[in-house]
Scaffold this active site. Structure first.
Site, PDB file in Angstrom:
ATOM      1  N   LYS A 206       1.071  -1.192   0.043  1.00 25.04           N
ATOM      2  CA  LYS A 206      -0.020  -0.156   0.529  1.00 25.04           C
ATOM      3  C   LYS A 206       0.435   0.988  -0.486  1.00 25.04           C
ATOM      4  CE  LYS A 206       0.448   0.833   4.135  1.00 25.04           C
ATOM      5  NZ  LYS A 206       1.028   2.181   5.391  1.00 25.04           N
ATOM      6  N   GLN A 299       8.937   4.084   3.239  1.00 28.57           N
ATOM      7  CA  GLN A 299       8.875   2.686   2.633  1.00 28.57           C
ATOM      8  C   GLN A 299       8.488   2.743   1.116  1.00 28.57           C
ATOM      9  OE1 GLN A 299      10.382   1.863   4.669  1.00 28.57           O
ATOM     10  NE2 GLN A 299       9.509   1.152   7.040  1.00 28.57           N
TER      11      GLN A 299
END
EC number: 1.1.1.8
Length: 363
Positions: A206, A299
């Site tokens: 995600k 990330q």
């Protein structure tokens, strides 16, 4: 497991400190847990004073969760082995790049029957390229089982006590119940599923989609376009898990770890914020990380790089045009305004069989 379960939180950043509020309160209230919870804190000086001393004296992590009191039974410890040596449950909540080194330090220094749970949303690089799940690294190095916790859980909102849900992926029902008791709160509702790998992969993928949402925001393309990017991102997440982690359940993507986490990250997470600034400022991802994240790491871009390596190896880049475009934008191979052209003829628009039908039986 011991009569009184000892808990250690490995990490004390924004998310680690927020979860310490819940874990500390539950450890103090529930008879099955030892009241004292240790929290490994990387020692830093704040205005000339050690961060561990500040936390233990004021019960506040003034650097990473300012304005929120931690339960007094949460004790900051600057030595990793000292914090973890008596733990029956180790909660890992640090940037994923620290995990291999932390595991080396802990090897042979923890209880052999301890269990772990990873709250880390990201992958590590596998040897030779590709991704290695953090829970797999922990299990491989420490020889203990490792569950995962992922969900639509922005740390500051959890710390505020706002209602949310989370997902624990745990293959052992006995451990699943203990972990649920440890994390469940009136405002933090836990669902335990046995599809642990899919739960963890959702938590990492995600972040790639959130970068795409940030590009859309930076380009001021509007809510319709952003919704399309989020939907196509979900489809690519499902497709990726189906290719690389076969046997996962479609229902997992409708838990908090899946669609809910995807939505909240695409509207409120740091990957979205930095990606928007990447478009509007003209600065590099690295520059923006330093300016905007107070020492935290992004990330999305490194995850996109490793995912792209795996897709390229299987000749699947054209089946994942959103993931591929986001990676290329992050690495300056494409410009942000190329994003929409890359997904205009997405396989999802052409091929109704992109999501294999057998999974529907698992709803």
């Amino acid at each position: 497991m011991a009569d009184k379960v000892n808990v250690c939180i490995v990490g004390s950043g924004n998310w680690g400190s927020a979860i310490a509020k819940i874990v500390g309160a539950n450890a103090a209230a529930l008879p099955e847990f030892e009241e004292r919870v240790t929290m490994f804190v990387y020692e830093e000086l704040i205005d000339g004073k050690k961060l561990t001393e500040i936390i233990n004296e004021t019960h506040e992590n003034v650097k990473y969760l300012k304005g929120h009191k931690l339960p007094p039974n949460v004790v900051a410890v600057p030595d990793l082995v000292e914090a973890a040596k008596n733990a029956d449950i180790l909660i890992f909540v640090v940037p994923h790049q620290f995990i291999p080194n932390f595991c080396k330090q802990l090897l042979g220094k923890i209880k052999p029957n301890a269990i772990a749970i990873s709250l880390i949303k990201g992958f590590d690089k596998a040897e030779g390229g590709g991704i290695d799940l953090i829970s797999h690294i922990i299990t491989r190095h420490l020889k203990i089982p490792c569950a995962v916790l992922m969900g639509a859980n922005l740390a500051n909102e959890v710390a505020e006590g706002n209602f949310c849900e989370t997902t624990i992926g745990c293959t052992d029902k006995k451990y699943g119940k203990v972990l649920r008791d440890l994390f469940q709160a009136n405002h933090f509702r836990v669902v335990v599923v046995d599809d642990a790998d899919a739960v963890e992969v959702c938590g990492a993928l995600k972040n790639i989609v959130a970068c795409g949402a940030g590009f859309v925001d930076g380009l001021k393309l509007g809510d319709n376009t952003k919704a399309a990017v989020i939907r196509l991102g979900l489809m690519e997440m499902i497709r990726f898990v189906d290719v690389f982690y076969p046997g996962s359940k479609l229902s997992t993507f409708f838990e908090s770890c899946g669609v809910a986490d995807l939505i909240t990250t695409c509207y409120g997470g740091r990957n979205r914020r930095v990606s928007e600034a990447f478009v509007t400022s003209g600065k590099t991802i690295e520059e923006l990380e330093k300016e905007m994240l107070n020492g935290q790491k992004l990330q999305g871009p490194p995850t996109a790089e490793e995912v792209n390596y795996m897709l390229k190896n299987k000749g699947l880049e054209d089946k994942f045009p959103l993931f591929t475009a986001i990676h290329k934008i992050c690495t300056n191979q494409l410009k942000p305004n190329d994003l929409i052209d890359c997904i205009r003829n997405h396989p999802e628009h052409m091929d109704t069989s992109i999501m294999p039908s057998p999974k529907l039986q698992n709803l």
